[in-house]
Design a protein around this motif. Sequence first.
Motif, PDB file in Angstrom:
ATOM      1  N   SER A   8       0.818  -1.228   0.000  1.00  0.00           N
ATOM      2  CA  SER A   8       0.000   0.000   0.000  1.00  0.00           C
ATOM      3  C   SER A   8       0.840   1.261   0.000  1.00  0.00           C
ATOM      4  O   SER A   8       0.435   2.286  -0.560  1.00  0.00           O
ATOM      5  N   ASN A   9       1.986   1.217   0.651  1.00  0.00           N
ATOM      6  CA  ASN A   9       2.839   2.408   0.752  1.00  0.00           C
ATOM      7  C   ASN A   9       4.123   2.249  -0.063  1.00  0.00           C
ATOM      8  O   ASN A   9       5.121   2.916   0.226  1.00  0.00           O
ATOM      9  N   ARG A  10       4.108   1.363  -1.036  1.00  0.00           N
ATOM     10  CA  ARG A  10       5.297   1.131  -1.849  1.00  0.00           C
ATOM     11  C   ARG A  10       5.038   1.515  -3.295  1.00  0.00           C
ATOM     12  O   ARG A  10       3.936   1.329  -3.819  1.00  0.00           O
ATOM     13  N   LEU A  11       6.062   2.032  -3.940  1.00  0.00           N
ATOM     14  CA  LEU A  11       6.051   2.286  -5.380  1.00  0.00           C
ATOM     15  C   LEU A  11       7.433   1.970  -5.923  1.00  0.00           C
ATOM     16  O   LEU A  11       8.440   2.169  -5.242  1.00  0.00           O
ATOM     17  N   ILE A  71       5.934  -2.172  -8.508  1.00  0.00           N
ATOM     18  CA  ILE A  71       4.660  -1.803  -7.878  1.00  0.00           C
ATOM     19  C   ILE A  71       4.272  -0.410  -8.370  1.00  0.00           C
ATOM     20  O   ILE A  71       5.074   0.532  -8.316  1.00  0.00           O
ATOM     21  N   GLY A  72       3.074  -0.294  -8.877  1.00  0.00           N
ATOM     22  CA  GLY A  72       2.663   0.991  -9.428  1.00  0.00           C
ATOM     23  C   GLY A  72       1.162   1.120  -9.522  1.00  0.00           C
ATOM     24  O   GLY A  72       0.397   0.342  -8.952  1.00  0.00           O
ATOM     25  N   ALA A  87      12.750   7.086 -11.723  1.00  0.00           N
ATOM     26  CA  ALA A  87      12.403   5.728 -12.139  1.00  0.00           C
ATOM     27  C   ALA A  87      10.925   5.631 -12.482  1.00  0.00           C
ATOM     28  O   ALA A  87      10.070   6.201 -11.799  1.00  0.00           O
ATOM     29  N   MET A  88      10.626   4.907 -13.573  1.00  0.00           N
ATOM     30  CA  MET A  88       9.238   4.732 -13.997  1.00  0.00           C
ATOM     31  C   MET A  88       8.664   3.491 -13.331  1.00  0.00           C
ATOM     32  O   MET A  88       9.294   2.430 -13.327  1.00  0.00           O
ATOM     33  N   PHE A  89       7.481   3.597 -12.752  1.00  0.00           N
ATOM     34  CA  PHE A  89       6.880   2.436 -12.107  1.00  0.00           C
ATOM     35  C   PHE A  89       5.495   2.097 -12.648  1.00  0.00           C
ATOM     36  O   PHE A  89       4.907   1.111 -12.240  1.00  0.00           O
TER      37      PHE A  89
END
Length: 959
Positions: free
Chosen positions: A386-389, A418-419, A525-527
């Motif tokens: 939930s709090n990760r990207l 994760i995105g 960084a692209m997620f």
Amino acid sequence: ILANYKMKVFAVLVLLSACVLLAQAGFNDAVQQLARFQDSHTGAFQSNLNSAPTLEATSDALFLASLYGIRSKINAFQTEEYLQSLRTSENGYSSTPSGSATMEATFNAVVSHVNLGKDVPQSSNVVNYVLSLVDSSSKLFANNAGGRGNIKSTYHAIATLSALDSLFSIPEDVESSIVELLEQSFVNGPSGKYFSFTNVPAVKSNYYGTYIWNALNDDLLEPEENFKFILSQQNPQGGFFSDLQHSTTSYESSSLAISTVGILGRSGIDYTERLNVIALVRYCNQVTADLSETAAAHKTVAHTGYFSDNFKFIVEYGGADTRGTNVLQGTQLRPEIVVRSFSGPSHANLDVNVRYTGADGESKSSKMVWDEENQKYVSPQSIDTSNRLGKVLFEYDMELNTFGVRPVHFSQSAEKTIGYRVNIVPTAVNENTGAAINEGEPVSAGTNFDFDVKLSNKTHSNIKSGNFDVSLSVYDSSYIVIDKQSMSGVNNAELFKFSYSLTESNIPNGELNFVVSVEDRSTGAMFSNNAIPYTVSTPMVASNVQFNEESYTLGSFFSVSFVPGNSPDLHQIISLASPESQRKFVLDVTTSSGVVARSVVGQNSNGKYSFEFGIPASYESLGNFVVSFKYETARGEVLVLDVLENGEISEEPLGFSVDAELEAEILEKPTSTNFFYGNDVTYKLRVNDKVTGSSVNLGQRGGVFLTLNHYDKIKERSFTSTKLPAVQDGNDLVINWKVNPNAASGDGTLVLIAEGPGGDDIPILVAGKLFSTAVNIGGDIKENVTTFSSDDYYSSQTAFIVQFDLSCNSVPLRDVKLRAVVEYEGEEVVSTPVGVFDDKYIASWNSLHIDSPSGDYIVKFYREADQQRASDNEEWKQKQLRAKQREAELSGENFNEQAYLASLETVEIEPLFTVNVPHTMVSRGGLPFGTEWLILIPVTIGFLYFDNVKRQYKRGDRK
């Protein structure tokens, strides 16, 4: 060629059925079929299916079961009962029930318990039994009570105590005495040093000594010298010699040698890398399906990096929504891993740890637990995203501990991103026509694009703000970014909207992708991303084409350049966007026959692409060539470019030529011009280019040839019956010709020619003129023929075979290209090429029995060259006929086709020889019905009889 016989097939099937219980040879087969080696009465295992069950074979089987995690494939309970039946009143184990206890049997039984995953019952009593076997005089362990101490039994005792975690129980005086003996026994070998004991083969002796020393000491005794000895024992074929004389190689000695290397690895050096591991693994793969040899071979491979090839790793994360590289934020990730070998169950005997590292660099580790119900290793806790990207790296470390093998580590890694979910609503409208353009359809200049973007995750359907940027990137078909727009998500409350206008036709053909990406503001960084594709189909052209020279010679430098662009009207050129970017344009150099001789990728300089290469001094460089340019998209799609010259598309192909003046010097030639079939004819020559003064080498195409030509009086032109290529011999060329019947008999002319890669004739002169020599080809060809035709009704078809060899003056004639034409009662029934096997020739054909009546079959053998010449003549006649027909139509004259064809001469070819094959039509014999009815009829009668009895019982007619 011959049809299979039904009875033979039936016999083979019966034989195969009888052999089902036999083990198959091969490295993997004994492991995959391990249960078949287990005796169903005792639970013990056999070394092979023809031997009695033994404790030693049982120990080998349980080692393999532990190594590959396949205990569930055997009857482990019965095996445990078998081991208990070997326990004696002395608290040791015997090799047979009711036998006397021995150290060797106790070692095998204890190791079997360990590999079975079971505790040894009352293990302290077993320890006491082992200690009771110390020989008081030598301080070594004996094999049985009151026996004499020896190094083998001492190894078994030390290994048994190690398996029972009881090495500390060894009396101090016994331990010091053993260590002293080991020090005295470590001697110089032919190379390096090794432990040497009387009447024990060198490699086994060294293993015993190294194992015991390692168990009783904290250090290793000169590991480098020990390894030198082991290395000297490796056979070039991969295995290890067991003795100093290098007389015997075995799987056991190989296993002991590499196990010793594994122990030496405690020094911090991986000595395995210095062995010929590839050859060793190849040697082990040749093991037969003997359980003892198979166990030794697998123990050997388990010490190498190739061991992991026997396993399959399946990594999952707890649900269908976790599959794939991209994971939606808020999804719970629970690492899971399955480890299988040989398509068996999941390996349950591993220590598995997982470490995951987030985009912020923070790592966490956890020990995975075995899930018995689902047969997999799982992480105790799920990872909340939930709090990760961004990216999360998962690294799995698996340790396998099997007694007798050093700890084996496997590793696997996987990456998840994760995105957000990126939803795009595109709108594309052509401003000139007002027409809406759907996703994936062609677009052109004057198209306006609008994109409404919405972000969501597992719990929120419309995310507008965060520490990220949302960008629209426009990629052409080379994946070059031609435009990029960004919106910050920091404190954003608006919808994400983007617009783009395609104002010029300056984008190369292919896909035009609009990619919306979500990027971390801190790292870039692209997620998350999503793409909307359209296509561009504007004609692409090559303009301003420039060659560096007007003509080329061997060894010169070739260069050509052009400027690519689009030309919607095929007159004006529009330069491509981003001229400084590197797109892939390719130059194809094609021969006059259409074969691509060379392809070169162009180099960009401010939108101008150049193609350069050196022209080798070889025949494949000579002749006329055509150049063309093509564009390759990033997806590999190819578009050939038209050439635009002076505002018009050029209809003439671009080309160049490479010229030479070839002059040959004949160094060797035959003394006679009368050749017989079977003669060896050799020409040796040296060719130079007068223009450059250099010699010319053979390449992949083209070359120098010697042809045998004949004059066709009908067509009033020559034809070639033989064409022989020259081969390189240093700076010279050699043509070796074994005169065979491919060459037409009679008068002919040998001509020396050169060809470019496209078949272009390149003049080659000898003493200032073309080289030709009048010759005569002849000789009496003898054939030795055997014939056969099948007469078995139960074969599916009748087979005919004609086998023969050819000779002239007792010299075998090889490589003759022949075709067989088969006639029956004057009519052609089949035409087939003749197979060549060294000096033997075979013509064969088959047909249904009913289509193969009795009689003589006449087989005529023709040279393929003659048949081709006759075919060419017929084609020539038809061409002449069509010309006459057109001439008659224009003049209005009557034309008699049959009379005209009859006036043209016809090539009559004679067979090289003819063979008569007598045949008697196959008819049904023996039983008046097929043998399959011998089985079907009794089975049917039996079924009907018992079915009738069953009905009688149901009706009560029979009791």
